[in-house]
Enzyme design. Structure first.
Site, PDB file in Angstrom:
ATOM      1  N   ASP A  14      19.886  -1.408  60.777  1.00  0.00           N
ATOM      2  CA  ASP A  14      20.170  -0.784  59.493  1.00  0.00           C
ATOM      3  C   ASP A  14      21.537  -1.271  59.024  1.00  0.00           C
ATOM      4  O   ASP A  14      22.315  -1.830  59.799  1.00  0.00           O
ATOM      5  CB  ASP A  14      20.175   0.741  59.636  1.00  0.00           C
ATOM      6  CG  ASP A  14      20.507   1.464  58.334  1.00  0.00           C
ATOM      7  OD1 ASP A  14      20.068   0.995  57.263  1.00  0.00           O
ATOM      8  OD2 ASP A  14      21.210   2.480  58.381  1.00  0.00           O
ATOM      9  N   SER A  15      21.833  -1.017  57.753  1.00  0.00           N
ATOM     10  CA  SER A  15      23.153  -1.334  57.225  1.00  0.00           C
ATOM     11  C   SER A  15      24.241  -0.571  57.957  1.00  0.00           C
ATOM     12  O   SER A  15      25.411  -0.946  57.899  1.00  0.00           O
ATOM     13  CB  SER A  15      23.211  -1.002  55.736  1.00  0.00           C
ATOM     14  OG  SER A  15      23.031   0.390  55.539  1.00  0.00           O
ATOM     15  N   TYR A  46      25.036  -1.270  52.109  1.00  0.00           N
ATOM     16  CA  TYR A  46      24.358  -2.399  51.466  1.00  0.00           C
ATOM     17  C   TYR A  46      24.043  -2.108  49.998  1.00  0.00           C
ATOM     18  O   TYR A  46      23.864  -3.025  49.208  1.00  0.00           O
ATOM     19  CB  TYR A  46      23.027  -2.680  52.170  1.00  0.00           C
ATOM     20  CG  TYR A  46      23.116  -3.439  53.481  1.00  0.00           C
ATOM     21  CD1 TYR A  46      24.323  -3.841  54.030  1.00  0.00           C
ATOM     22  CD2 TYR A  46      21.947  -3.733  54.183  1.00  0.00           C
ATOM     23  CE1 TYR A  46      24.373  -4.524  55.232  1.00  0.00           C
ATOM     24  CE2 TYR A  46      21.985  -4.421  55.379  1.00  0.00           C
ATOM     25  CZ  TYR A  46      23.195  -4.819  55.912  1.00  0.00           C
ATOM     26  OH  TYR A  46      23.232  -5.496  57.102  1.00  0.00           O
ATOM     27  N   GLY A  47      23.926  -0.828  49.650  1.00  0.00           N
ATOM     28  CA  GLY A  47      23.418  -0.454  48.329  1.00  0.00           C
ATOM     29  C   GLY A  47      24.215  -1.005  47.161  1.00  0.00           C
ATOM     30  O   GLY A  47      23.682  -1.168  46.067  1.00  0.00           O
ATOM     31  N   CYS A  77      16.079   0.209  57.005  1.00  0.00           N
ATOM     32  CA  CYS A  77      16.979   0.258  55.856  1.00  0.00           C
ATOM     33  C   CYS A  77      16.165  -0.041  54.606  1.00  0.00           C
ATOM     34  O   CYS A  77      15.579  -1.121  54.489  1.00  0.00           O
ATOM     35  CB  CYS A  77      18.090  -0.773  56.021  1.00  0.00           C
ATOM     36  SG  CYS A  77      19.221  -0.913  54.621  1.00  0.00           S
ATOM     37  N   ASN A  78      16.104   0.913  53.685  1.00  0.00           N
ATOM     38  CA  ASN A  78      15.329   0.712  52.463  1.00  0.00           C
ATOM     39  C   ASN A  78      15.886  -0.424  51.619  1.00  0.00           C
ATOM     40  O   ASN A  78      15.131  -1.223  51.051  1.00  0.00           O
ATOM     41  CB  ASN A  78      15.299   2.003  51.643  1.00  0.00           C
ATOM     42  CG  ASN A  78      14.362   3.035  52.218  1.00  0.00           C
ATOM     43  OD1 ASN A  78      13.169   3.062  51.926  1.00  0.00           O
ATOM     44  ND2 ASN A  78      14.896   3.900  53.059  1.00  0.00           N
ATOM     45  N   THR A  79      17.212  -0.519  51.533  1.00  0.00           N
ATOM     46  CA  THR A  79      17.813  -1.560  50.699  1.00  0.00           C
ATOM     47  C   THR A  79      17.529  -2.941  51.253  1.00  0.00           C
ATOM     48  O   THR A  79      17.149  -3.859  50.518  1.00  0.00           O
ATOM     49  CB  THR A  79      19.335  -1.331  50.577  1.00  0.00           C
ATOM     50  OG1 THR A  79      19.571  -0.047  49.995  1.00  0.00           O
ATOM     51  CG2 THR A  79      19.972  -2.396  49.708  1.00  0.00           C
ATOM     52  N   GLU A 155      28.149   7.718  57.272  1.00  0.00           N
ATOM     53  CA  GLU A 155      28.821   6.744  58.126  1.00  0.00           C
ATOM     54  C   GLU A 155      30.051   7.348  58.804  1.00  0.00           C
ATOM     55  O   GLU A 155      30.467   6.898  59.866  1.00  0.00           O
ATOM     56  CB  GLU A 155      29.236   5.514  57.308  1.00  0.00           C
ATOM     57  CG  GLU A 155      28.090   4.598  56.928  1.00  0.00           C
ATOM     58  CD  GLU A 155      27.505   3.846  58.111  1.00  0.00           C
ATOM     59  OE1 GLU A 155      28.279   3.303  58.930  1.00  0.00           O
ATOM     60  OE2 GLU A 155      26.258   3.814  58.241  1.00  0.00           O
ATOM     61  N   CYS A 187      16.514   6.723  51.593  1.00  0.00           N
ATOM     62  CA  CYS A 187      17.528   5.992  52.357  1.00  0.00           C
ATOM     63  C   CYS A 187      17.555   6.600  53.740  1.00  0.00           C
ATOM     64  O   CYS A 187      17.520   7.833  53.882  1.00  0.00           O
ATOM     65  CB  CYS A 187      18.896   6.111  51.683  1.00  0.00           C
ATOM     66  SG  CYS A 187      20.273   5.438  52.655  1.00  0.00           S
ATOM     67  N   THR A 188      17.613   5.765  54.776  1.00  0.00           N
ATOM     68  CA  THR A 188      17.517   6.298  56.136  1.00  0.00           C
ATOM     69  C   THR A 188      18.753   7.096  56.540  1.00  0.00           C
ATOM     70  O   THR A 188      18.719   7.817  57.545  1.00  0.00           O
ATOM     71  CB  THR A 188      17.274   5.171  57.155  1.00  0.00           C
ATOM     72  OG1 THR A 188      18.305   4.183  57.036  1.00  0.00           O
ATOM     73  CG2 THR A 188      15.918   4.524  56.922  1.00  0.00           C
ATOM     74  N   HIS A 189      19.837   6.993  55.789  1.00  0.00           N
ATOM     75  CA  HIS A 189      20.998   7.846  56.057  1.00  0.00           C
ATOM     76  C   HIS A 189      20.726   9.305  55.677  1.00  0.00           C
ATOM     77  O   HIS A 189      21.299  10.224  56.269  1.00  0.00           O
ATOM     78  CB  HIS A 189      22.222   7.358  55.270  1.00  0.00           C
ATOM     79  CG  HIS A 189      22.878   6.134  55.827  1.00  0.00           C
ATOM     80  ND1 HIS A 189      22.315   4.882  55.721  1.00  0.00           N
ATOM     81  CD2 HIS A 189      24.057   5.974  56.483  1.00  0.00           C
ATOM     82  CE1 HIS A 189      23.122   3.997  56.287  1.00  0.00           C
ATOM     83  NE2 HIS A 189      24.182   4.634  56.758  1.00  0.00           N
TER      84      HIS A 189
END
Length: 280
Positions: A14-15, A46-47, A77-79, A155, A187-189
């Site tokens: 992931d980012s 990344y977004g 990561c969706n982005t 994060e 978003c996975t976050h």
């Protein structure tokens, strides 16, 4: 496939740390599998990055996971998915499973006819999301809500801070006023904020996290390509980050729910590498 290949690890990246929500679902679905997780937190989020940068990072991490001998890769990561998945699948020699905002199940389950999608600006502006909205939004209203700042809060493991709550109220309020009864976590976050989101939206709004569906798709893909895993030891999860190991260990341990050791990606002339000694 040989026994060694069958027992090879699965790579997940992931980012940053958001993909841990997907890793958790994979661990529950496939408890016998060894997992390698790469958090590219040194380059998060990344977004707000341009497409070429995201594609380059996705390629770099995929290559290092392949060098580490993985048998499948999950782009958690969706982005990264909306920007780079087609290019990755065009050359990657192992199965690649990726994220997709859960717009289809949300559209099928909403009773009010209004669905809210929380995601990064890059994800929401993608052809992938436009395609999903066109396919499943004919008879309902799909509200796309960009959420700048939320990734940065996760994060830092700031899951319940006043700043995080203020951001969520700002992004959720217009969706609730419009009558949304279903919220997609795009978003996975964001699953790490699910408890706070639930406090804000109340008990009657559905919150959809696609992590379990991704884990089941991975299991299906593995079943079609590999024999069942057999081990004489417990399966392992190894963590790597593009930030300093000490800082990454604190954040990832907090989000994972137990103390873990995180290895900093080793640097070489070819870029980041997974240190094979760390996999011992």
């Amino acid at each position: 496939m040989t026994a060694l290949r069958t027992n090879a690890p699965i790579g997940v990246f992931d980012s940053g740390v958001g993909g841990l929500s997907v890793l958790r679902a994979i661990r529950a679905e496939l408890p016998m599998e060894d997992l390698l997780y790469v958090a590219d937190s040194g380059y998060a989020p990344y977004g707000d990055r341009d497409a070429d940068f995201i594609a380059d990072r996705a390629t770099t991490i995929t290559e290092l996971l392949l060098d580490a001998g993985v048998k499948a890769i999950v782009v958690a990561c969706n982005t990264a998915t909306v920007v780079a998945i087609e290019k990755l699948r065009a050359w990657c020699p192992v199965p690649v499973v990726a994220m997709e905002p859960a717009i289809k199940p949300a559209a099928q389950s909403t009773k009010s006819g209004v669905v809210g999608v929380l995601a990064t600006s890059r994800t929401l502006a993608s052809p992938s999301v436009a395609r999903l909205c066109a396919a499943y939004g004919k008879d309902i209203e799909i509200l796309l809500q960009p959420c700048p700042g939320l990734v940065e809060q996760v994060e830092k493991a700031q899951l319940h801070s006043d700043t995080t709550r203020e951001l969520l109220v700002r992004y959720l309020s217009p969706l609730l006023r419009a009558g949304a009864d279903t919220i997609v976590l795009g978003c996975t976050h964001y699953p790490f904020l699910a408890a706070l989101i639930r406090e804000i939206v109340g008990p009657n709004v559905a919150i959809i996290d696609p992590a379990t569906a991704v884990a089941k798709e991975l299991a299906r893909r593995l079943q079609g390509n590999f024999s069942p895993v057999s081990r004489v030891r417990a399966a392992e999860v190894s963590f790597f980050s593009s930030t300093a190991a000490e800082e990454a260990s604190l954040i990832i341990s907090a989000l994972w729910g137990s103390r873990v050791l995180v290895y900093e990606l080793a640097r070489s002339g070819k870029g980041n590498q997974i240190n094979s000694a760390a996999l011992g």
